[in-house]
Design a protein around this motif. Structure first.
Motif, mmCIF file in Angstrom:
data_model
loop_
_atom_site.group_PDB
_atom_site.id
_atom_site.type_symbol
_atom_site.label_atom_id
_atom_site.label_comp_id
_atom_site.label_asym_id
_atom_site.label_seq_id
_atom_site.Cartn_x
_atom_site.Cartn_y
_atom_site.Cartn_z
ATOM 1 N N MET A 100 0.887 -1.529 -0.434
ATOM 2 C CA MET A 100 0.218 -0.157 -0.368
ATOM 3 C C MET A 100 0.940 1.344 -0.039
ATOM 4 O O MET A 100 2.333 0.932 0.323
ATOM 5 C CB MET A 100 -0.814 0.036 1.070
ATOM 6 N N ALA A 101 0.541 2.472 -0.516
ATOM 7 C CA ALA A 101 0.974 3.734 -0.928
ATOM 8 C C ALA A 101 1.471 3.875 1.164
ATOM 9 O O ALA A 101 0.359 3.873 1.777
ATOM 10 C CB ALA A 101 0.253 4.572 -1.471
ATOM 11 N N LEU A 102 2.281 4.570 0.920
ATOM 12 C CA LEU A 102 3.153 5.110 2.491
ATOM 13 C C LEU A 102 1.708 6.306 3.679
ATOM 14 O O LEU A 102 1.495 5.867 4.153
ATOM 15 C CB LEU A 102 4.067 5.802 2.085
ATOM 16 N N SER A 103 1.208 6.642 2.230
ATOM 17 C CA SER A 103 0.669 7.547 3.290
ATOM 18 C C SER A 103 -0.951 7.033 3.360
ATOM 19 O O SER A 103 -1.655 6.643 4.490
ATOM 20 C CB SER A 103 -0.674 8.535 2.167
ATOM 21 N N ARG A 104 -1.445 5.277 2.913
ATOM 22 C CA ARG A 104 -2.451 4.981 3.293
ATOM 23 C C ARG A 104 -1.378 3.870 5.109
ATOM 24 O O ARG A 104 -2.826 4.402 5.715
ATOM 25 C CB ARG A 104 -2.947 3.917 2.716
ATOM 26 N N ALA A 105 -0.229 3.779 4.175
ATOM 27 C CA ALA A 105 0.450 2.597 5.805
ATOM 28 C C ALA A 105 0.152 3.079 6.703
ATOM 29 O O ALA A 105 -0.235 3.357 8.481
ATOM 30 C CB ALA A 105 1.347 2.284 4.672
ATOM 31 N N ARG A 106 0.956 4.724 6.859
ATOM 32 C CA ARG A 106 0.819 5.954 8.245
ATOM 33 C C ARG A 106 -0.835 6.148 7.997
ATOM 34 O O ARG A 106 -0.956 5.780 10.377
ATOM 35 C CB ARG A 106 1.116 7.475 7.721
ATOM 36 N N LEU A 107 -1.470 6.047 8.006
ATOM 37 C CA LEU A 107 -3.058 6.331 8.911
ATOM 38 C C LEU A 107 -3.278 5.082 9.078
ATOM 39 O O LEU A 107 -3.602 5.210 10.714
ATOM 40 C CB LEU A 107 -4.164 6.399 7.116
ATOM 41 N N LEU A 108 -2.927 3.865 9.079
ATOM 42 C CA LEU A 108 -3.326 1.925 9.144
ATOM 43 C C LEU A 108 -3.223 2.425 10.171
ATOM 44 O O LEU A 108 -3.057 1.552 11.899
ATOM 45 C CB LEU A 108 -3.370 0.987 8.371
ATOM 46 N N PHE A 109 -1.664 2.544 10.384
ATOM 47 C CA PHE A 109 -1.055 2.775 11.667
ATOM 48 C C PHE A 109 -0.969 3.634 12.975
ATOM 49 O O PHE A 109 -1.286 2.773 13.901
ATOM 50 C CB PHE A 109 0.964 2.912 10.664
ATOM 51 N N GLN A 110 -1.691 4.826 12.640
ATOM 52 C CA GLN A 110 -1.625 5.772 13.142
ATOM 53 C C GLN A 110 -3.497 4.949 14.044
ATOM 54 O O GLN A 110 -3.406 5.359 15.927
ATOM 55 C CB GLN A 110 -1.654 6.992 12.678
#
Length: 362
Positions: free
Chosen positions: A233-243
């Motif tokens: 997945m794109a980094l921006s999407r991964a960021r939100l999921l981990f957050q």
């Protein structure tokens, strides 16, 4: 010496390692920390530019570009300063995925399935120990090692490399292997030692996460597979999921599409008049003005579960987390530009919305 005056200094750098007059290597650790932070900044720029979609690939680049700088020569100096070096590893993943600065290190290690930095240090130290044991007795490193081994045997363990190594072997349940002083046996059992240490460190992290009042939701996620790590997945999407997965109870910040949403539980919800805490959990589970979106996007949850358990159910599976992302994007839009239909006469609903652009990394 030989009619020459020797200068006395507090520290001296030799082959990239800083030796201090006190015999400790904390100054060296701080120096490696600064150099690894610079390397981390460079590698984050690469992640942004090339669009890597694999968390595994990001971790490999981190190990080759940042961890190698951080642990240079650590088999000699790093055994007693793992607490300092761990800061660099935890900070890298927090910055990369825009996690809250106060996110505990044990949560970061569990979420991204990374070893404590002490594991690669011990791995390197075992390799060095085997080299020492194979050396001829006349060589200076072997002479120094024999002296440290003797001091350890009579109980002089302070700042003793051998004593620290013995403690790691003992923690791994392999003290007999250490006492064998056999390079071939130790070399052949290296993975057994490291796996035992991994289990020891991970158990401590797991226990702390389960008992954590800072991230109560995360403790309920530990029994579920973290599919986010392996999903492209794109980094921006991964960021939100981990957050979303590691959110805490004090202040919750989420970054999405170049913007930031902050929740402050010390204040009241901005979208309803229940005088409920302005928290992400309230937004997802109980804010009455978002019921329509909740019914549309989220799975039905039993009232038998606590709020933390409900959030864990939503965050634990790919399907539920995908629905949560749709709900979040829909609900965040009201916090950005409140819909007149959601406005309340209560003065708490008129509190200014905390919303700003993100211009830099945390």
């Amino acid at each position: 010496m030989n009619s020459r005056v020797l200068e006395t200094v507090k520290s001296f750098a030799y082959l990239g390692v800083i030796f201090s007059s006190g015999g400790r290597f904390r100054d060296c650790a701080e120096d490696k920390l600064k150099k690894s932070n610079f390397a981390a900044f460079k590698i984050r720029s690469i992640f942004e530019n090339i669009g890597l979609t694999s968390s595994f690939s990001r971790s490999l680049l981190y190990e080759s570009s940042v961890l190698s700088v951080l642990l240079y020569g650590s088999e000699v100096w790093g055994l007693e300063v793992g607490d300092i070096l761990e800061k660099a590893q935890v900070r890298f993943f927090k910055n990369l995925y825009f996690l809250d600065k106060s996110t505990p290190g044990y949560v970061v290690r569990l979420e991204f399935s990374i070893d404590s930095v002490e594991i690669p240090i011990v791995s390197r130290a075992i390799n060095w120990l085997c080299k020492l044991l194979d050396m001829d007795e006349s060589r200076y490193p072997k002479i120094c090692y024999r002296r440290l081994l003797y001091l350890d045997s009579i109980g002089i363990c302070y700042q003793n490399w051998v004593s620290t190594m013995r403690a790691f072997f003992e923690r791994a349940g392999q003290i007999g292997l250490f006492h064998s002083q056999s390079a071939s046996l130790i070399r052949g059992s290296k993975e057994i030692i490291l796996n035992a240490l991994r289990l020891s460190f991970s158990r401590i992290d797991y226990d702390r996460a389960v008992k954590s009042s800072y991230c109560p939701v995360y403790g309920h996620l530990l029994g579920h597979d973290n599919w986010v790590l392996g999903a492209p997945m794109a980094l921006s999407r991964a960021r939100l999921l981990f957050q979303l997965r590691v959110q805490n109870t004090r202040s919750q910040t989420f970054y999405w599409k170049g913007r930031v949403q902050r929740f402050l539980p010390s204040r009241f919800c901005q979208l309803c008049s229940l005088q409920a805490p302005d928290s992400f959990t309230h937004l997802v589970l109980s804010c009455p003005n978002l019921t329509r979106g909740r019914l549309r996007f989220l799975p039905l949850l039993s009232d038998r579960h606590t709020e933390s358990e409900k959030m864990a159910i939503i965050l634990s599976t790919r399907e539920n987390l995908g629905m949560l992302l749709e709900f979040v994007e829909w609900a965040f839009s009201f916090r950005v530009s409140p819909d007149p239909r959601l406005e309340s006469s209560d003065h708490h609903a008129q509190l200014p919305i905390q919303f700003s652009f993100v211009f830099q990394f945390i």
